[in-house]
Design an enzyme around this catalytic site. Sequence first.
Site, PDB file in Angstrom:
ATOM      1  N   HIS A  41       0.835  -1.202   0.000  1.00 15.05           N
ATOM      2  CA  HIS A  41       0.000   0.000   0.000  1.00 15.05           C
ATOM      3  C   HIS A  41       0.872   1.256   0.000  1.00 15.05           C
ATOM      4  O   HIS A  41       2.082   1.211   0.259  1.00 15.05           O
ATOM      5  CB  HIS A  41      -0.914   0.009   1.226  1.00 15.05           C
ATOM      6  CG  HIS A  41      -0.157  -0.109   2.516  1.00 15.05           C
ATOM      7  ND1 HIS A  41       0.560   0.935   3.069  1.00 15.05           N
ATOM      8  CD2 HIS A  41       0.021  -1.156   3.361  1.00 15.05           C
ATOM      9  CE1 HIS A  41       1.129   0.541   4.191  1.00 15.05           C
ATOM     10  NE2 HIS A  41       0.829  -0.734   4.388  1.00 15.05           N
ATOM     11  N   ASP A 289       3.837  -4.730   3.635  1.00 10.94           N
ATOM     12  CA  ASP A 289       5.269  -5.041   3.631  1.00 10.94           C
ATOM     13  C   ASP A 289       5.503  -6.477   4.087  1.00 10.94           C
ATOM     14  O   ASP A 289       6.380  -7.180   3.560  1.00 10.94           O
ATOM     15  CB  ASP A 289       6.051  -4.046   4.489  1.00 10.94           C
ATOM     16  CG  ASP A 289       5.552  -3.955   5.929  1.00 10.94           C
ATOM     17  OD1 ASP A 289       4.504  -4.541   6.261  1.00 10.94           O
ATOM     18  OD2 ASP A 289       6.224  -3.279   6.736  1.00 10.94           O
TER      19      ASP A 289
END
Length: 426
Positions: A41, A289
Amino acid sequence: MAGLGFWGHPAGPLLLLLLLVLPPRALPEGPLVFVALVFRHGDRAPLASYPMDPHKEVASTLWPRGLGQLTTEGVRQQLELGRFLRSRYEAFLSPEYRREEVYIRSTDFDRTLESAQANLAGLFPEAAPGSPEARWRPIPVHTVPVAEDKLLRFPMRSCPRYHELLREATEAAEYQEALEGWTGFLSRLENFTGLSLVGEPLRRAWKVLDTLMCQQAHGLPLPAWASPDVLRTLAQISALDIGAHVGPPRAAEKAQLTGGILLNAILANFSRVQRLGLPLKMVMYSAHDSTLLALQGALGLYDGHTPPYAACLGFEFRKHLGNPAKDGGNVTVSLFYRNDSAHLPLPLSLPGCPAPCPLGRFYQLTAPARPPAHGVSCHGPYEAAIPPAPVVPLLAGAVAVLVALSLGLGLLAWRPGCLRALGGPV
């Protein structure tokens, strides 16, 4: 006089050894046939504060949309990523979104869902908000509840076997030695943050780093104790923690419970597209992540750095131009990693296979990191054992009907995952 031949030549044994040890030569690239993209994101607000955070009292003003939410900068980053993807695949994708060509899945978080939408606005500008009303059209982004997501949010917290593997890593001498060297640092940090850090999971220290980095990126002054050396040490602690989660010991078994699941799904989706002649060209995953780190770990490509916002790992499948019988099949896989919009994406090579890697060799090298056919622990009784879902719902539905006619509806009732498959790619 006849030649000595390979074996008769004095250098023959050495040449044979080099042929066995050196990776195979790279193959020429051919036309693109399928793409899978996994991206983080965009920029977000901090996930949390800490008791002595000087900006804590004004957090609602600094982050009006709330902690962990996508920022305006995050939207811009994803728009830019989408435009990059449009330029890269201009000749591959249709100019307008077509549901049979592109499928998008996201984790069920506001920041990843919004990131997917912003990315798509850059990838398909004709359909983006702000276009003339007659031309604007929303593009569907698929998701599942967080508690049910075993593809992009892995069951690490609820998996006893994964905790056993993690405990083995954190009890290793090398890990303990590094941790002991940071005890004094963490003790001092407790005085500055008001958090208990010594003897606690290292993720707490990472959260401090995350908060500081978010604040710094948005121009907020950091407390005096948060020097570059402190930030650097926190990054080293974070890398140690990540390495324990995705690296040795038993990195392959960890991958089977995490990033190998997604890797398996990417390969399975491509296989079904080819086998069934489906028109799907691209599958996009909007995630975190941690998703990228687990996938890098499964590929043997984790480099000790956390993926930045809007980082993108791409899989490009191509028909190759060589001799299929000689070169191990007629499809190759190339990887790229875009972690900095100011530079061209980095081409990556799977360890042991220079890009573009023959698909058969890619399967072989990644097999230890992917879940075995009989499934793995910490997954439901059907999900791990049933092949990932077919792609493109309408065509998949037709295939399911044919299967039902030939095998009987009772089989589908016994394997509920087959019915779930009608929802699209995994």
